[in-house]
Design a protein around this motif. Structure first.
Motif, PDB file in Angstrom:
ATOM      1  N   LEU A 194       9.129 -15.269   8.995  1.00 57.15           N
ATOM      2  CA  LEU A 194      10.532 -15.658   9.076  1.00 57.15           C
ATOM      3  C   LEU A 194      11.356 -14.909   8.039  1.00 57.15           C
ATOM      4  O   LEU A 194      10.874 -14.584   6.960  1.00 57.15           O
ATOM      5  CB  LEU A 194      10.677 -17.167   8.856  1.00 57.15           C
ATOM      6  CG  LEU A 194       9.856 -18.068   9.780  1.00 57.15           C
ATOM      7  CD1 LEU A 194      10.119 -19.522   9.454  1.00 57.15           C
ATOM      8  CD2 LEU A 194      10.177 -17.783  11.243  1.00 57.15           C
ATOM      9  N   TYR A 195      12.604 -14.653   8.382  1.00 58.68           N
ATOM     10  CA  TYR A 195      13.517 -14.009   7.446  1.00 58.68           C
ATOM     11  C   TYR A 195      14.007 -15.019   6.410  1.00 58.68           C
ATOM     12  O   TYR A 195      14.314 -16.168   6.746  1.00 58.68           O
ATOM     13  CB  TYR A 195      14.735 -13.445   8.182  1.00 58.68           C
ATOM     14  CG  TYR A 195      14.449 -12.280   9.102  1.00 58.68           C
ATOM     15  CD1 TYR A 195      13.346 -11.461   8.905  1.00 58.68           C
ATOM     16  CD2 TYR A 195      15.299 -11.995  10.166  1.00 58.68           C
ATOM     17  CE1 TYR A 195      13.092 -10.392   9.750  1.00 58.68           C
ATOM     18  CE2 TYR A 195      15.054 -10.923  11.017  1.00 58.68           C
ATOM     19  CZ  TYR A 195      13.947 -10.131  10.801  1.00 58.68           C
ATOM     20  OH  TYR A 195      13.698  -9.070  11.634  1.00 58.68           O
TER      21      TYR A 195
ATOM     22  N   SER B  54      14.471 -24.286  11.819  1.00 60.91           N
ATOM     23  CA  SER B  54      15.818 -23.719  11.674  1.00 60.91           C
ATOM     24  C   SER B  54      15.743 -22.219  11.423  1.00 60.91           C
ATOM     25  O   SER B  54      16.454 -21.426  12.058  1.00 60.91           O
ATOM     26  CB  SER B  54      16.565 -24.399  10.517  1.00 60.91           C
ATOM     27  OG  SER B  54      16.835 -25.739  10.807  1.00 60.91           O
ATOM     28  N   SER B  55      14.877 -21.829  10.489  1.00 57.60           N
ATOM     29  CA  SER B  55      14.714 -20.404  10.174  1.00 57.60           C
ATOM     30  C   SER B  55      14.145 -19.639  11.362  1.00 57.60           C
ATOM     31  O   SER B  55      14.519 -18.491  11.613  1.00 57.60           O
ATOM     32  CB  SER B  55      13.791 -20.236   8.962  1.00 57.60           C
ATOM     33  OG  SER B  55      14.347 -20.829   7.815  1.00 57.60           O
ATOM     34  N   PHE B  56      13.247 -20.287  12.100  1.00 56.83           N
ATOM     35  CA  PHE B  56      12.645 -19.659  13.279  1.00 56.83           C
ATOM     36  C   PHE B  56      13.713 -19.329  14.316  1.00 56.83           C
ATOM     37  O   PHE B  56      13.737 -18.224  14.877  1.00 56.83           O
ATOM     38  CB  PHE B  56      11.594 -20.597  13.877  1.00 56.83           C
ATOM     39  CG  PHE B  56      10.991 -20.105  15.161  1.00 56.83           C
ATOM     40  CD1 PHE B  56       9.945 -19.197  15.151  1.00 56.83           C
ATOM     41  CD2 PHE B  56      11.466 -20.550  16.387  1.00 56.83           C
ATOM     42  CE1 PHE B  56       9.381 -18.741  16.342  1.00 56.83           C
ATOM     43  CE2 PHE B  56      10.919 -20.101  17.579  1.00 56.83           C
ATOM     44  CZ  PHE B  56       9.872 -19.190  17.554  1.00 56.83           C
TER      45      PHE B  56
ATOM     46  N   PHE C 248       5.984 -32.279   4.275  1.00 58.73           N
ATOM     47  CA  PHE C 248       5.572 -31.360   5.330  1.00 58.73           C
ATOM     48  C   PHE C 248       6.541 -31.434   6.516  1.00 58.73           C
ATOM     49  O   PHE C 248       6.881 -30.419   7.126  1.00 58.73           O
ATOM     50  CB  PHE C 248       4.154 -31.687   5.809  1.00 58.73           C
ATOM     51  CG  PHE C 248       3.079 -30.965   5.044  1.00 58.73           C
ATOM     52  CD1 PHE C 248       3.047 -29.578   4.981  1.00 58.73           C
ATOM     53  CD2 PHE C 248       2.097 -31.678   4.381  1.00 58.73           C
ATOM     54  CE1 PHE C 248       2.058 -28.913   4.275  1.00 58.73           C
ATOM     55  CE2 PHE C 248       1.102 -31.021   3.669  1.00 58.73           C
ATOM     56  CZ  PHE C 248       1.080 -29.640   3.614  1.00 58.73           C
ATOM     57  N   TYR C 249       6.980 -32.647   6.833  1.00 58.79           N
ATOM     58  CA  TYR C 249       7.875 -32.830   7.977  1.00 58.79           C
ATOM     59  C   TYR C 249       9.244 -32.221   7.697  1.00 58.79           C
ATOM     60  O   TYR C 249       9.872 -31.628   8.585  1.00 58.79           O
ATOM     61  CB  TYR C 249       8.003 -34.319   8.305  1.00 58.79           C
ATOM     62  CG  TYR C 249       8.413 -34.593   9.726  1.00 58.79           C
ATOM     63  CD1 TYR C 249       7.640 -34.133  10.792  1.00 58.79           C
ATOM     64  CD2 TYR C 249       9.561 -35.303  10.016  1.00 58.79           C
ATOM     65  CE1 TYR C 249       8.012 -34.379  12.101  1.00 58.79           C
ATOM     66  CE2 TYR C 249       9.945 -35.557  11.327  1.00 58.79           C
ATOM     67  CZ  TYR C 249       9.165 -35.092  12.364  1.00 58.79           C
ATOM     68  OH  TYR C 249       9.540 -35.328  13.658  1.00 58.79           O
ATOM     69  N   VAL C 250       9.706 -32.363   6.454  1.00 55.59           N
ATOM     70  CA  VAL C 250      10.969 -31.745   6.056  1.00 55.59           C
ATOM     71  C   VAL C 250      10.839 -30.225   6.099  1.00 55.59           C
ATOM     72  O   VAL C 250      11.750 -29.514   6.552  1.00 55.59           O
ATOM     73  CB  VAL C 250      11.391 -32.214   4.648  1.00 55.59           C
ATOM     74  CG1 VAL C 250      12.615 -31.438   4.164  1.00 55.59           C
ATOM     75  CG2 VAL C 250      11.695 -33.712   4.653  1.00 55.59           C
ATOM     76  N   GLU C 251       9.690 -29.723   5.640  1.00 54.97           N
ATOM     77  CA  GLU C 251       9.450 -28.280   5.681  1.00 54.97           C
ATOM     78  C   GLU C 251       9.417 -27.772   7.114  1.00 54.97           C
ATOM     79  O   GLU C 251       9.861 -26.658   7.398  1.00 54.97           O
ATOM     80  CB  GLU C 251       8.123 -27.940   4.981  1.00 54.97           C
ATOM     81  CG  GLU C 251       8.167 -28.056   3.466  1.00 54.97           C
ATOM     82  CD  GLU C 251       9.133 -27.070   2.833  1.00 54.97           C
ATOM     83  OE1 GLU C 251       9.267 -25.948   3.359  1.00 54.97           O
ATOM     84  OE2 GLU C 251       9.778 -27.434   1.835  1.00 54.97           O
TER      85      GLU C 251
ATOM     86  N   ALA D 156      21.155 -26.128  13.651  1.00 51.90           N
ATOM     87  CA  ALA D 156      21.389 -25.679  12.277  1.00 51.90           C
ATOM     88  C   ALA D 156      21.043 -24.201  12.128  1.00 51.90           C
ATOM     89  O   ALA D 156      21.755 -23.447  11.455  1.00 51.90           O
ATOM     90  CB  ALA D 156      20.563 -26.514  11.303  1.00 51.90           C
ATOM     91  N   GLY D 157      19.955 -23.775  12.775  1.00 45.48           N
ATOM     92  CA  GLY D 157      19.558 -22.369  12.714  1.00 45.48           C
ATOM     93  C   GLY D 157      20.577 -21.451  13.366  1.00 45.48           C
ATOM     94  O   GLY D 157      20.900 -20.383  12.836  1.00 45.48           O
ATOM     95  N   LEU D 158      21.113 -21.871  14.509  1.00 47.36           N
ATOM     96  CA  LEU D 158      22.114 -21.065  15.207  1.00 47.36           C
ATOM     97  C   LEU D 158      23.462 -21.082  14.487  1.00 47.36           C
ATOM     98  O   LEU D 158      24.319 -20.239  14.768  1.00 47.36           O
ATOM     99  CB  LEU D 158      22.294 -21.580  16.640  1.00 47.36           C
ATOM    100  CG  LEU D 158      21.090 -21.419  17.573  1.00 47.36           C
ATOM    101  CD1 LEU D 158      21.392 -22.020  18.936  1.00 47.36           C
ATOM    102  CD2 LEU D 158      20.704 -19.951  17.717  1.00 47.36           C
ATOM    103  N   SER D 159      23.633 -22.035  13.584  1.00 52.23           N
ATOM    104  CA  SER D 159      24.893 -22.153  12.848  1.00 52.23           C
ATOM    105  C   SER D 159      24.849 -21.471  11.488  1.00 52.23           C
ATOM    106  O   SER D 159      25.854 -21.472  10.769  1.00 52.23           O
ATOM    107  CB  SER D 159      25.250 -23.638  12.663  1.00 52.23           C
ATOM    108  OG  SER D 159      25.326 -24.304  13.910  1.00 52.23           O
TER     109      SER D 159
END
Length: 242
Positions: A211-212, A41-43, A32-35, A85-88
């Motif tokens: 989320l996309y 990141s996706s958010f 769950f924590y990894v998810e 990570a999301g912005l990258s």
């Protein structure tokens, strides 16, 4: 919350990719924590790509960079890494016109924390400083939330990369002491009291927002800024065919 007992049970798994997942059973706290990391990141990426106007994308990116910077300063390295990570991600990183209006130096400093060279040397140095600060008497900064995936990887490699039983039948106390040292830190970090109030509205928004996926992110990216190179045009063509 992730418990030490669950971490120890998970370490017995021979596959790092399945760490924390119970076969034919419920998903544990580790998974769950990894998810949650992946969702954050996706958010971050989705919030940028939802903005059709460049001005608004710039505002969202700068806001997220400030949030990531604050995460770093208070010791929440897991959220820091997730946002950066999301912005990258390619869908966000390719928005050249948008990034031209952003003060990229701030992001580059944060991206330096994600640099894997030297086995994440930069991150480990910052993390060590945060631990020292949290253990200093009188310090108000007691929160330390490590880059969780890397913590699991470190524990996994120590557990599976060391001989746990010596040729004479004795236990390899060096290997076990390394694991114990990290787990003691986990217990200490879990026991820290968070002084920040929970913002239920923000948390709810982050949990229920659509989320996309990878394809949706790239399509939204090309809608924000059109394809420029031949390779991007070909990529967009393939995305539309699917």
């Amino acid at each position: 919350m992730v418990g030490v007992d669950e971490i120890l049970l998970a370490l017995a798994n021979n596959d790092l990719a399945d760490l924390g997942r119970i076969r034919n059973g419920p998903i544990g706290s580790i998974a769950f924590y990894v998810e949650w990391f992946n969702r954050l990141s996706s958010f971050a990426a989705t919030e940028v790509l939802r903005q059709l106007k460049k001005k608004h994308r710039v505002e969202v990116i700068e806001y997220l960079i400030d949030v990531a910077k604050e995460c770093c300063e208070i010791g929440n390295f897991n959220s820091l890494m997730a946002i950066v990570a999301g912005l990258s991600l390619p869908a966000v990183a390719r928005l050249k016109r948008t990034w031209s209006r952003v003060e990229k130096s701030k992001l580059e400093i944060l991206q330096h924390q994600l640099d894997p060279s030297g086995n994440f040397l930069s991150y480990r140095a910052t993390m060590k400083a945060a631990q020292w600060r949290a253990e200093t008497v009188g310090s108000t900064q007691k929160i330390v939330i490590p880059f969780f995936v890397l913590l699991l990887k470190d524990l996994f490699l120590v557990y599976h990369g060391s001989v746990r039983t010596l040729p004479n039948g004795h236990l390899n106390f060096v290997a076990y002491s390394q694991i114990a040292e990290q787990l003691r830190s986990v217990v200490k970090w879990k026991g820290a009291v968070c002084s920040f109030p929970k913002n239920v509205a923000v948390l709810q928004y982050m949990l229920v927002s659509l989320l996309y996926g990878e394809r949706e992110s790239m399509l939204a990216s090309f809608e924000c800024e059109p394809a420029e190179s031949n390779s991007e045009r070909e990529q967009l063509k393939k995305l539309k065919v699917r």
